[in-house]
Design an enzyme around this catalytic site. Structure first.
Site, PDB file in Angstrom:
ATOM      1  N   ASN A  32     -18.152  -1.177 -73.244  1.00  0.00           N
ATOM      2  CA  ASN A  32     -16.748  -1.314 -72.836  1.00  0.00           C
ATOM      3  C   ASN A  32     -16.181   0.018 -72.345  1.00  0.00           C
ATOM      4  OD1 ASN A  32     -16.337  -4.076 -73.332  1.00  0.00           O
ATOM      5  ND2 ASN A  32     -15.973  -3.720 -75.515  1.00  0.00           N
ATOM      6  N   ASP A  61     -17.526  -8.248 -71.461  1.00  0.00           N
ATOM      7  CA  ASP A  61     -17.523  -9.692 -71.727  1.00  0.00           C
ATOM      8  C   ASP A  61     -18.797 -10.347 -71.201  1.00  0.00           C
ATOM      9  OD1 ASP A  61     -15.079  -9.476 -72.935  1.00  0.00           O
ATOM     10  OD2 ASP A  61     -13.925 -10.270 -71.241  1.00  0.00           O
ATOM     11  N   ASP A 110     -18.172  -8.060 -81.650  1.00  0.00           N
ATOM     12  CA  ASP A 110     -19.558  -8.156 -81.208  1.00  0.00           C
ATOM     13  C   ASP A 110     -20.471  -8.542 -82.377  1.00  0.00           C
ATOM     14  OD1 ASP A 110     -19.079  -5.768 -82.514  1.00  0.00           O
ATOM     15  OD2 ASP A 110     -20.545  -4.632 -81.355  1.00  0.00           O
TER      16      ASP A 110
END
Length: 326
Positions: free
Chosen positions: A193, A202, A228
């Site tokens: 990210n 994503d 996650d």
């Protein structure tokens, strides 16, 4: 059924059938005909109709008997009864059996026209009601599925996982069957990210969720625990067997790579494994709700240990003290 409304006229008098048929065809209806009840039922099996106009008094099967058969075999078809020998009692009996109208011969065209229009209107209303009910049921089922599904990955969400784990724990208490639970965490996912943005994150998360799903057995329950992390419930599986299965899963993840355009990501997983096999108080005397909570906590502790031992590894919560249920 599409096109004009279809009406079946049932009468043993040919001239009566022809007269009614001519009047209805002039109104734009598609008209079928039968001389008796048996012929009408045979005709309807191959040519369904919206409405049946049937004489009350016919040789063989009477109009009332025909109504009963229609109610059983063609419940969506409306029925109008007409006769030259009508009484209040027969009219009430016909209505009681589901006939939408009762016409006494001789009748004029306007009476017939209005009766047919009302009957077909009721058929359409029932059809729309049935359609609406089915659509509402479908919508309800869809909402029920969405309520227990993670929007991003399509896997079961934490709500479902908690309910399912409670069920499996309760089954373990009743039968003494084996059960294992694992928390699976993507190593260094935050860096994805940070370096590539949440949109890519994503995609990566979805990729590994699908890979995890393909790597477990059909009897297992895999869902997104949050962020996650994924929770895996392994019914009827002792911890030794679960450890073997999860090592294979870990190796498969480590050998896989996410590729999209110019972005390539390879992640590993850390796994914390727990089982009620190590509950020192004994399954039969314990508390399912407390054990469910303990399994979550034990798997989480084992996962924490795997992370701090270098990641990309499996750790078992195999300390009996960890699982004591008071």
């Amino acid at each position: 059924m599409t096109g004009p409304d279809r009406i079946l006229v049932v009468d043993d008098e040919p001239r009566m059938r022809e007269s009614v048929k001519a009047l209805l065809k002039a109104e734009g209806y598609e008209v079928l005909e039968a001389a008796n009840g048996d012929e009408a039922l045979a005709r309807l099996r191959s040519d369904p109709a919206d409405l049946v106009l049937a004489d009350l008094s016919m040789p063989g099967m009477s109009g009332i008997e025909l109504v009963d058969r229609l109610r059983e075999e063609h419940p969506g078809t409306a029925v109008i009864i007409f006769t030259g020998y009508g009484t209040l009692q027969t009219a009430v009996e016909a209505i009681r059996r589901g006939v939408v109208d009762y016409i006494v011969k001789p009748f004029d065209f306007e009476t017939l026209r209005q009766s047919v229009a009302r009957a077909l209107q009721s058929v359409e209303q029932k059809r729309l009601l049935t359609q609406t009910t089915e659509e509402l049921e479908d919508a309800k089922k869809t909402l029920e599925v969405l309520a227990i599904t993670d929007e991003l990955t399509g896997l079961p969400n934490l709500r479902y996982l908690r309910e399912r784990l409670q069920q499996e724990v309760a089954r373990t208490f009743r039968s003494g069957s084996a059960l294992s639970v694992a928390l699976i965490d993507l190593d260094r996912f935050k860096e994805v990210n940070d370096h590539h943005g949440h949109s890519v994150g994503d995609q990566v998360l979805t990729f590994y969720a699908r890979l995890l799903s393909q790597s477990v057995r059909e009897v297992d329950v895999l869902g997104r625990y949050g962020g996650d992390e994924f929770l895996l419930i392994l019914p009827d599986t002792p911890i030794s067997r679960a450890a073997t299965l999860l090592e294979r899963l870990r190796e498969r993840i480590a050998e896989s790579r996410f590729n999209a355009e110019a972005i390539s990501v390879d992640l590993t997983v850390s796994i914390g494994l727990a089982s009620p096999e190590f509950v020192s108080s004994g399954l039969s005397d314990g508390d399912p709700a407390a054990l469910t909570k303990a399994l979550f906590e034990a798997a989480d502790q084992a996962l924490y240990k795997a992370k701090h031992a270098g990641r990309n590894r499996l750790e078992q919560g195999n300390n009996p003290d960890t699982f004591v249920v008071s």
